[in-house]
Design a protein around this motif. Sequence first.
Motif, mmCIF file in Angstrom:
data_model
loop_
_atom_site.group_PDB
_atom_site.id
_atom_site.type_symbol
_atom_site.label_atom_id
_atom_site.label_comp_id
_atom_site.label_asym_id
_atom_site.label_seq_id
_atom_site.Cartn_x
_atom_site.Cartn_y
_atom_site.Cartn_z
ATOM 1 N N LEU A 29 1.119 -0.919 0.102
ATOM 2 C CA LEU A 29 -0.230 -0.253 -0.030
ATOM 3 C C LEU A 29 0.711 1.521 0.263
ATOM 4 C CD1 LEU A 29 -2.918 -1.191 2.440
ATOM 5 C CD2 LEU A 29 -3.456 -0.488 0.142
ATOM 6 N N THR A 30 2.253 1.272 0.507
ATOM 7 C CA THR A 30 2.583 2.359 1.010
ATOM 8 C C THR A 30 3.168 2.526 -0.658
ATOM 9 O OG1 THR A 30 3.578 1.908 3.201
ATOM 10 C CG2 THR A 30 5.132 3.626 2.233
ATOM 11 N N ALA A 31 3.929 1.161 -1.661
ATOM 12 C CA ALA A 31 4.061 1.492 -2.158
ATOM 13 C C ALA A 31 3.089 2.658 -3.635
ATOM 14 C CB ALA A 31 4.924 0.494 -3.381
ATOM 15 N N PHE A 32 1.988 1.967 -3.828
ATOM 16 C CA PHE A 32 1.077 2.575 -4.519
ATOM 17 C C PHE A 32 0.796 3.897 -4.225
ATOM 18 C CE2 PHE A 32 -0.367 -2.033 -5.327
ATOM 19 C CZ PHE A 32 -0.719 -1.180 -6.609
ATOM 20 N N GLU A 33 0.985 4.135 -2.767
ATOM 21 C CA GLU A 33 0.418 5.640 -2.264
ATOM 22 C C GLU A 33 1.872 6.715 -2.972
ATOM 23 O OE1 GLU A 33 -0.180 8.145 1.697
ATOM 24 O OE2 GLU A 33 1.163 5.961 1.635
ATOM 25 N N GLN A 34 3.196 5.547 -3.036
ATOM 26 C CA GLN A 34 3.893 6.845 -3.321
ATOM 27 C C GLN A 34 4.842 6.593 -5.073
ATOM 28 O OE1 GLN A 34 7.479 5.022 -1.542
ATOM 29 N NE2 GLN A 34 7.307 5.965 0.410
ATOM 30 N N ALA A 70 -2.683 -3.862 -7.518
ATOM 31 C CA ALA A 70 -2.790 -4.372 -6.511
ATOM 32 C C ALA A 70 -2.834 -5.834 -6.164
ATOM 33 C CB ALA A 70 -3.477 -3.438 -5.481
ATOM 34 N N ARG A 71 -3.800 -6.296 -6.714
ATOM 35 C CA ARG A 71 -4.497 -8.217 -6.817
ATOM 36 C C ARG A 71 -3.321 -8.865 -6.865
ATOM 37 N NH1 ARG A 71 -9.818 -9.335 -9.622
ATOM 38 N NH2 ARG A 71 -9.917 -11.453 -8.008
ATOM 39 N N LEU A 72 -2.773 -8.186 -8.457
ATOM 40 C CA LEU A 72 -1.746 -9.415 -9.271
ATOM 41 C C LEU A 72 -0.416 -8.595 -7.959
ATOM 42 C CD1 LEU A 72 -2.140 -8.325 -12.565
ATOM 43 C CD2 LEU A 72 -3.000 -10.466 -10.970
ATOM 44 N N LEU A 73 -0.266 -7.962 -7.508
ATOM 45 C CA LEU A 73 1.361 -7.289 -6.433
ATOM 46 C C LEU A 73 1.145 -8.654 -5.646
ATOM 47 C CD1 LEU A 73 2.711 -4.672 -7.652
ATOM 48 C CD2 LEU A 73 2.861 -6.143 -8.928
ATOM 49 N N ALA A 96 7.147 0.492 -11.943
ATOM 50 C CA ALA A 96 7.197 1.001 -10.913
ATOM 51 C C ALA A 96 6.592 1.581 -9.879
ATOM 52 C CB ALA A 96 6.583 2.863 -11.972
ATOM 53 N N VAL A 97 5.794 0.548 -9.048
ATOM 54 C CA VAL A 97 4.934 -0.325 -7.819
ATOM 55 C C VAL A 97 5.971 -1.097 -7.113
ATOM 56 C CG1 VAL A 97 3.108 -1.131 -6.718
ATOM 57 C CG2 VAL A 97 2.480 0.905 -8.260
ATOM 58 N N ALA A 98 6.228 -1.952 -8.244
ATOM 59 C CA ALA A 98 7.021 -3.444 -7.423
ATOM 60 C C ALA A 98 8.040 -3.196 -7.563
ATOM 61 C CB ALA A 98 7.206 -4.420 -9.203
ATOM 62 N N ALA A 99 9.012 -2.337 -8.666
ATOM 63 C CA ALA A 99 10.455 -1.192 -8.917
ATOM 64 C C ALA A 99 10.307 -1.099 -6.783
ATOM 65 C CB ALA A 99 10.489 -0.103 -9.104
ATOM 66 N N ARG A 100 8.757 -0.608 -5.981
ATOM 67 C CA ARG A 100 9.592 -0.103 -4.464
ATOM 68 C C ARG A 100 9.329 -1.681 -3.669
ATOM 69 N NH1 ARG A 100 8.847 5.449 -4.882
ATOM 70 N NH2 ARG A 100 7.960 6.729 -6.909
ATOM 71 N N LEU A 101 8.688 -2.543 -4.419
ATOM 72 C CA LEU A 101 9.272 -2.995 -3.276
ATOM 73 C C LEU A 101 10.161 -4.506 -3.322
ATOM 74 C CD1 LEU A 101 5.315 -4.665 -3.957
ATOM 75 C CD2 LEU A 101 6.721 -3.612 -1.897
ATOM 76 N N ALA A 102 10.812 -4.680 -4.715
ATOM 77 C CA ALA A 102 12.479 -5.707 -5.276
ATOM 78 C C ALA A 102 13.585 -4.669 -5.120
ATOM 79 C CB ALA A 102 11.641 -6.071 -6.175
ATOM 80 N N GLU A 103 14.295 -5.753 -4.984
ATOM 81 C CA GLU A 103 15.611 -4.790 -5.578
ATOM 82 C C GLU A 103 16.357 -4.403 -6.393
ATOM 83 O OE1 GLU A 103 19.893 -6.855 -5.538
ATOM 84 O OE2 GLU A 103 18.819 -6.957 -3.604
ATOM 85 N N ARG A 104 15.361 -5.484 -7.795
ATOM 86 C CA ARG A 104 15.439 -5.242 -9.484
ATOM 87 C C ARG A 104 14.588 -5.853 -10.049
ATOM 88 N NH1 ARG A 104 17.361 -2.396 -12.783
ATOM 89 N NH2 ARG A 104 19.122 -3.283 -14.216
ATOM 90 N N VAL A 105 13.885 -5.080 -10.923
ATOM 91 C CA VAL A 105 13.063 -5.113 -12.231
ATOM 92 C C VAL A 105 13.235 -4.833 -13.645
ATOM 93 C CG1 VAL A 105 10.625 -4.457 -12.845
ATOM 94 C CG2 VAL A 105 11.247 -3.936 -9.784
ATOM 95 N N LEU A 106 13.425 -5.340 -13.901
ATOM 96 C CA LEU A 106 13.311 -5.314 -15.560
ATOM 97 C C LEU A 106 11.993 -5.380 -16.336
ATOM 98 C CD1 LEU A 106 16.834 -7.506 -16.561
ATOM 99 C CD2 LEU A 106 16.415 -5.186 -16.709
ATOM 100 N N THR A 107 11.407 -4.423 -17.233
ATOM 101 C CA THR A 107 10.391 -4.785 -17.706
ATOM 102 C C THR A 107 10.468 -4.966 -19.614
ATOM 103 O OG1 THR A 107 7.808 -4.304 -18.147
ATOM 104 C CG2 THR A 107 10.273 -2.492 -17.174
ATOM 105 N N VAL A 108 9.503 -5.449 -20.149
ATOM 106 C CA VAL A 108 10.167 -5.940 -21.947
ATOM 107 C C VAL A 108 8.890 -5.431 -22.289
ATOM 108 C CG1 VAL A 108 12.342 -6.834 -21.492
ATOM 109 C CG2 VAL A 108 10.131 -8.090 -21.494
#
Length: 217
Positions: A29-34, A70-73, A96-108
């Motif tokens: 929820l914090t990741a979404f808010e940010q 949110a459901r998926l993450l 972008a939201v996932a990046a606030r939770l993970a160490e590294r995100v690659l998106t294609v």
Amino acid sequence: MNVRLLEKEGFASLFLRLRAEGIADKPLLTAFEQTPRTLFVSAAYADACYQDRLLPIDCGGFAESADLVARLLSLLAIEPGHRVLDIGTGSGFLAAVAARLAERVLTVDRYKTLVQLAQQRFAHLGLSNVTARQADGTKGLSGEGNFDRIISTGAFEGMPRLFVDQLASGGVMLAPILKDDGRAQMARLTKIGSRFEREDLFEVPYRALTPAVAAAL
């Protein structure tokens, strides 16, 4: 309505809907808010960006609702230290939201325009641990080592078995799989040994993945 107020009221309504669904994970929820969602949709749809509906984006695509993201993450259960592969960048909001939770995100994504727009948005938010690339999402992303989590927002014709080799042991992939009627069912695939253990979840509005990168856009 100014953007800041729109974000504040939009997130408040999203927060209440997610709580009603039982999604109360504080880091999520914090990741979404940010992550201001207005940054990821065109100004014409800013007023609707927190509604539980699909919104048009460039290249003939759409952005899924923040509710679905949110459901998926929540189901993906990203933890600190995880490396995440996101197939189908779209607006870039999910990554972008996932990046606030993970160490590294690659998106294609197959569309260069979407990749460039997403990368601009990541830079604007100061997210240095997420990278967008133009690539054929049907093949994942080889040469980058294994990922702890993979999520696809494009649907596969059948079980995406080749992704087993791109997941770490015990890793999880969320993948929409097309049913006989053409609709897509999200499945959670957990890597056990050298195979997937499959759990079917719910229908999602995603279209079939198109092989190869786009020649234009």
